[in-house]
Design a protein around this motif. Structure first.
Motif, PDB file in Angstrom:
ATOM      1  N   THR A   1       0.819  -1.221   0.000  1.00  0.00           N
ATOM      2  CA  THR A   1       0.000   0.000   0.000  1.00  0.00           C
ATOM      3  C   THR A   1       0.852   1.269   0.000  1.00  0.00           C
ATOM      4  O   THR A   1       0.312   2.353  -0.176  1.00  0.00           O
ATOM      5  N   LEU A   2       2.152   1.128   0.183  1.00  0.00           N
ATOM      6  CA  LEU A   2       3.059   2.285   0.202  1.00  0.00           C
ATOM      7  C   LEU A   2       3.931   2.382  -1.046  1.00  0.00           C
ATOM      8  O   LEU A   2       4.596   3.387  -1.253  1.00  0.00           O
ATOM      9  N   VAL A   3       3.951   1.335  -1.853  1.00  0.00           N
ATOM     10  CA  VAL A   3       4.826   1.308  -3.026  1.00  0.00           C
ATOM     11  C   VAL A   3       3.999   1.650  -4.265  1.00  0.00           C
ATOM     12  O   VAL A   3       3.036   0.962  -4.594  1.00  0.00           O
ATOM     13  N   ALA A   4       4.409   2.713  -4.942  1.00  0.00           N
ATOM     14  CA  ALA A   4       3.708   3.147  -6.149  1.00  0.00           C
ATOM     15  C   ALA A   4       3.896   2.127  -7.272  1.00  0.00           C
ATOM     16  O   ALA A   4       4.815   1.305  -7.240  1.00  0.00           O
ATOM     17  N   VAL A   5       3.029   2.208  -8.244  1.00  0.00           N
ATOM     18  CA  VAL A   5       3.104   1.364  -9.437  1.00  0.00           C
ATOM     19  C   VAL A   5       3.640   2.236 -10.571  1.00  0.00           C
ATOM     20  O   VAL A   5       3.138   3.341 -10.799  1.00  0.00           O
ATOM     21  N   ALA A   6       4.654   1.742 -11.272  1.00  0.00           N
ATOM     22  CA  ALA A   6       5.233   2.488 -12.391  1.00  0.00           C
ATOM     23  C   ALA A   6       4.275   2.480 -13.569  1.00  0.00           C
ATOM     24  O   ALA A   6       3.687   1.447 -13.903  1.00  0.00           O
ATOM     25  N   GLY A   7       4.104   3.641 -14.194  1.00  0.00           N
ATOM     26  CA  GLY A   7       3.240   3.770 -15.357  1.00  0.00           C
ATOM     27  C   GLY A   7       4.037   3.721 -16.648  1.00  0.00           C
ATOM     28  O   GLY A   7       5.271   3.706 -16.634  1.00  0.00           O
ATOM     29  N   PRO A   8       3.351   3.734 -17.775  1.00  0.00           N
ATOM     30  CA  PRO A   8       4.019   3.592 -19.069  1.00  0.00           C
ATOM     31  C   PRO A   8       4.812   4.819 -19.511  1.00  0.00           C
ATOM     32  O   PRO A   8       5.626   4.732 -20.420  1.00  0.00           O
ATOM     33  N   HIS A   9       4.603   5.961 -18.881  1.00  0.00           N
ATOM     34  CA  HIS A   9       5.258   7.200 -19.324  1.00  0.00           C
ATOM     35  C   HIS A   9       6.233   7.734 -18.275  1.00  0.00           C
ATOM     36  O   HIS A   9       6.453   8.931 -18.175  1.00  0.00           O
ATOM     37  N   GLY A  10       6.797   6.842 -17.458  1.00  0.00           N
ATOM     38  CA  GLY A  10       7.717   7.270 -16.415  1.00  0.00           C
ATOM     39  C   GLY A  10       7.005   7.901 -15.229  1.00  0.00           C
ATOM     40  O   GLY A  10       7.619   8.584 -14.425  1.00  0.00           O
ATOM     41  N   ASP A  11       5.714   7.654 -15.114  1.00  0.00           N
ATOM     42  CA  ASP A  11       4.919   8.184 -14.009  1.00  0.00           C
ATOM     43  C   ASP A  11       4.733   7.105 -12.956  1.00  0.00           C
ATOM     44  O   ASP A  11       5.043   5.941 -13.174  1.00  0.00           O
ATOM     45  N   TYR A  12       4.240   7.514 -11.798  1.00  0.00           N
ATOM     46  CA  TYR A  12       4.033   6.594 -10.682  1.00  0.00           C
ATOM     47  C   TYR A  12       2.662   6.839 -10.084  1.00  0.00           C
ATOM     48  O   TYR A  12       2.295   7.976  -9.826  1.00  0.00           O
ATOM     49  N   ARG A  13       1.938   5.743  -9.831  1.00  0.00           N
ATOM     50  CA  ARG A  13       0.591   5.860  -9.275  1.00  0.00           C
ATOM     51  C   ARG A  13       0.531   5.232  -7.882  1.00  0.00           C
ATOM     52  O   ARG A  13       0.958   4.097  -7.686  1.00  0.00           O
ATOM     53  N   LEU A  14      -0.018   5.995  -6.944  1.00  0.00           N
ATOM     54  CA  LEU A  14      -0.273   5.489  -5.600  1.00  0.00           C
ATOM     55  C   LEU A  14      -1.670   5.923  -5.195  1.00  0.00           C
ATOM     56  O   LEU A  14      -1.938   7.111  -5.041  1.00  0.00           O
ATOM     57  N   ASP A  15      -2.563   4.952  -5.057  1.00  0.00           N
ATOM     58  CA  ASP A  15      -3.909   5.235  -4.574  1.00  0.00           C
ATOM     59  C   ASP A  15      -3.898   5.190  -3.053  1.00  0.00           C
ATOM     60  O   ASP A  15      -3.227   4.346  -2.448  1.00  0.00           O
ATOM     61  N   ILE A  16      -4.621   6.099  -2.440  1.00  0.00           N
ATOM     62  CA  ILE A  16      -4.705   6.175  -0.988  1.00  0.00           C
ATOM     63  C   ILE A  16      -6.104   5.728  -0.587  1.00  0.00           C
ATOM     64  O   ILE A  16      -7.094   6.350  -0.962  1.00  0.00           O
ATOM     65  N   ARG A  17      -6.166   4.619   0.140  1.00  0.00           N
ATOM     66  CA  ARG A  17      -7.446   4.054   0.581  1.00  0.00           C
ATOM     67  C   ARG A  17      -7.592   4.320   2.068  1.00  0.00           C
ATOM     68  O   ARG A  17      -6.739   3.922   2.866  1.00  0.00           O
ATOM     69  N   LEU A  18      -8.678   4.990   2.439  1.00  0.00           N
ATOM     70  CA  LEU A  18      -8.854   5.425   3.817  1.00  0.00           C
ATOM     71  C   LEU A  18      -9.281   4.311   4.765  1.00  0.00           C
ATOM     72  O   LEU A  18      -9.045   4.415   5.974  1.00  0.00           O
ATOM     73  N   GLN A  19      -9.929   3.271   4.253  1.00  0.00           N
ATOM     74  CA  GLN A  19     -10.397   2.162   5.081  1.00  0.00           C
ATOM     75  C   GLN A  19     -10.497   0.916   4.232  1.00  0.00           C
ATOM     76  O   GLN A  19     -10.313   0.958   3.025  1.00  0.00           O
ATOM     77  N   GLY A  20     -10.837  -0.186   4.878  1.00  0.00           N
ATOM     78  CA  GLY A  20     -11.106  -1.419   4.147  1.00  0.00           C
ATOM     79  C   GLY A  20      -9.928  -2.363   4.112  1.00  0.00           C
ATOM     80  O   GLY A  20      -8.876  -2.126   4.710  1.00  0.00           O
ATOM     81  N   GLY A  21     -10.103  -3.434   3.350  1.00  0.00           N
ATOM     82  CA  GLY A  21      -9.097  -4.479   3.273  1.00  0.00           C
ATOM     83  C   GLY A  21      -7.775  -4.031   2.683  1.00  0.00           C
ATOM     84  O   GLY A  21      -6.732  -4.576   3.012  1.00  0.00           O
ATOM     85  N   GLU A  22      -7.795  -3.069   1.798  1.00  0.00           N
ATOM     86  CA  GLU A  22      -6.575  -2.558   1.173  1.00  0.00           C
ATOM     87  C   GLU A  22      -6.200  -1.180   1.731  1.00  0.00           C
ATOM     88  O   GLU A  22      -5.557  -0.383   1.061  1.00  0.00           O
ATOM     89  N   GLU A  23      -6.600  -0.920   2.972  1.00  0.00           N
ATOM     90  CA  GLU A  23      -6.323   0.393   3.583  1.00  0.00           C
ATOM     91  C   GLU A  23      -4.836   0.710   3.527  1.00  0.00           C
ATOM     92  O   GLU A  23      -3.985  -0.136   3.812  1.00  0.00           O
ATOM     93  N   THR A  24      -4.528   1.928   3.152  1.00  0.00           N
ATOM     94  CA  THR A  24      -3.155   2.408   3.119  1.00  0.00           C
ATOM     95  C   THR A  24      -2.570   2.389   4.536  1.00  0.00           C
ATOM     96  O   THR A  24      -3.280   2.666   5.499  1.00  0.00           O
ATOM     97  N   VAL A  25      -1.297   2.093   4.634  1.00  0.00           N
ATOM     98  CA  VAL A  25      -0.623   2.186   5.931  1.00  0.00           C
ATOM     99  C   VAL A  25      -0.448   3.660   6.261  1.00  0.00           C
ATOM    100  O   VAL A  25       0.107   4.431   5.469  1.00  0.00           O
ATOM    101  N   PHE A  26      -0.965   4.062   7.418  1.00  0.00           N
ATOM    102  CA  PHE A  26      -0.812   5.431   7.894  1.00  0.00           C
ATOM    103  C   PHE A  26       0.117   5.434   9.090  1.00  0.00           C
ATOM    104  O   PHE A  26       0.158   4.483   9.870  1.00  0.00           O
ATOM    105  N   LEU A  27       0.871   6.509   9.240  1.00  0.00           N
ATOM    106  CA  LEU A  27       1.893   6.614  10.277  1.00  0.00           C
ATOM    107  C   LEU A  27       1.429   7.511  11.410  1.00  0.00           C
ATOM    108  O   LEU A  27       0.687   8.454  11.180  1.00  0.00           O
ATOM    109  N   GLU A  28       1.912   7.207  12.584  1.00  0.00           N
ATOM    110  CA  GLU A  28       1.612   8.042  13.745  1.00  0.00           C
ATOM    111  C   GLU A  28       2.932   8.569  14.297  1.00  0.00           C
ATOM    112  O   GLU A  28       3.850   7.807  14.567  1.00  0.00           O
ATOM    113  N   PHE A  29       3.026   9.879  14.420  1.00  0.00           N
ATOM    114  CA  PHE A  29       4.239  10.499  14.946  1.00  0.00           C
ATOM    115  C   PHE A  29       4.001  10.925  16.368  1.00  0.00           C
ATOM    116  O   PHE A  29       2.974  11.512  16.682  1.00  0.00           O
ATOM    117  N   ARG A  30       4.939  10.642  17.255  1.00  0.00           N
ATOM    118  CA  ARG A  30       4.797  11.018  18.664  1.00  0.00           C
ATOM    119  C   ARG A  30       5.930  11.901  19.092  1.00  0.00           C
ATOM    120  O   ARG A  30       6.997  11.864  18.634  1.00  0.00           O
TER     121      ARG A  30
END
Length: 195
Positions: free
Chosen positions: A166-195
């Motif tokens: 969930t933190l590693v982008a997917v390389a696109g065909p034009h040298g671009d990178y895609r990262l979808d951010i999912r707020l909840q659910g089975g594929e929820e993105t890993v979120f960090l907590e800073f203290r």
């Protein structure tokens, strides 16, 4: 007869009222146009059911192509007389950008492909603001080509493989990178907590 009690309201939500003044023209142009290390990063912000979040803000922070944190001011320059937006200084990389999502939850930015920093795989820091969140969320965008560095990165090495994805982008065909951010659910993105 006394009036019916008023239902409780959320205490301090982040939105959807932040559309004024926070997004700014050119907010997704972190890197100067034509810079040889410039890449496009993009994705979607979706909720737990997969529906787009149309009014989120995605902030990106990152080092330059050598892994150095920029010290250049000027992400948002204003005219001292009118207060109007002057744009970014086109020659400098500030390492900061802020972009809103569109009606389909899509966001996009042009930045530099970050270099590695001691002990870490190259990454961009991502901060997300969205309606219904009491606090903004922090995550990261790692690049898929850096698999050897992923194995020794302290954060990625501590995560199970299915969560690491969930933190590693997917390389696109034009040298671009895609990262979808999912707020909840089975594929929820890993979120960090800073203290």
């Amino acid at each position: 007869m006394p009036p019916a009690p008023t239902p409780p309201t959320p205490s301090h939500t982040v939105g959807p009222f932040f559309g004024y003044a926070l997004p700014f023209p050119g907010g997704g142009e972190l890197a100067p146009a034509g810079h040889p290390a410039a890449v496009t990063v993009h994705g979607r912000v979706v909720d737990g059911s997969g529906a787009p979040v149309p009014d989120a803000l995605v902030e990106l922070w990152g080092p330059d192509e050598r892994g150095r944190l920029p010290r250049t001011p000027g992400s948002l320059r204003r005219d001292a007389v009118t207060g109007g937006f002057l744009g970014r200084h086109a020659a400098d990389f500030t390492g900061f950008g802020r972009v809103p999502t569109d009606a389909d939850g899509r966001w996009s930015a042009r930045t530099l492909r970050p270099g590695a920093r001691a002990g870490h795989a190259p990454y961009l820091s991502v901060c997300l603001f969205a309606r219904g969140l009491l606090h903004h969320l922090f995550t990261r965008l790692y690049f898929p080509e850096d698999t050897a560095a992923h194995a020794t990165d302290p954060l990625l090495a501590a995560l199970p493989p299915e969560r690491r994805r969930t933190l590693v982008a997917v390389a696109g065909p034009h040298g671009d990178y895609r990262l979808d951010i999912r707020l909840q659910g089975g594929e929820e993105t890993v979120f960090l907590e800073f203290r």
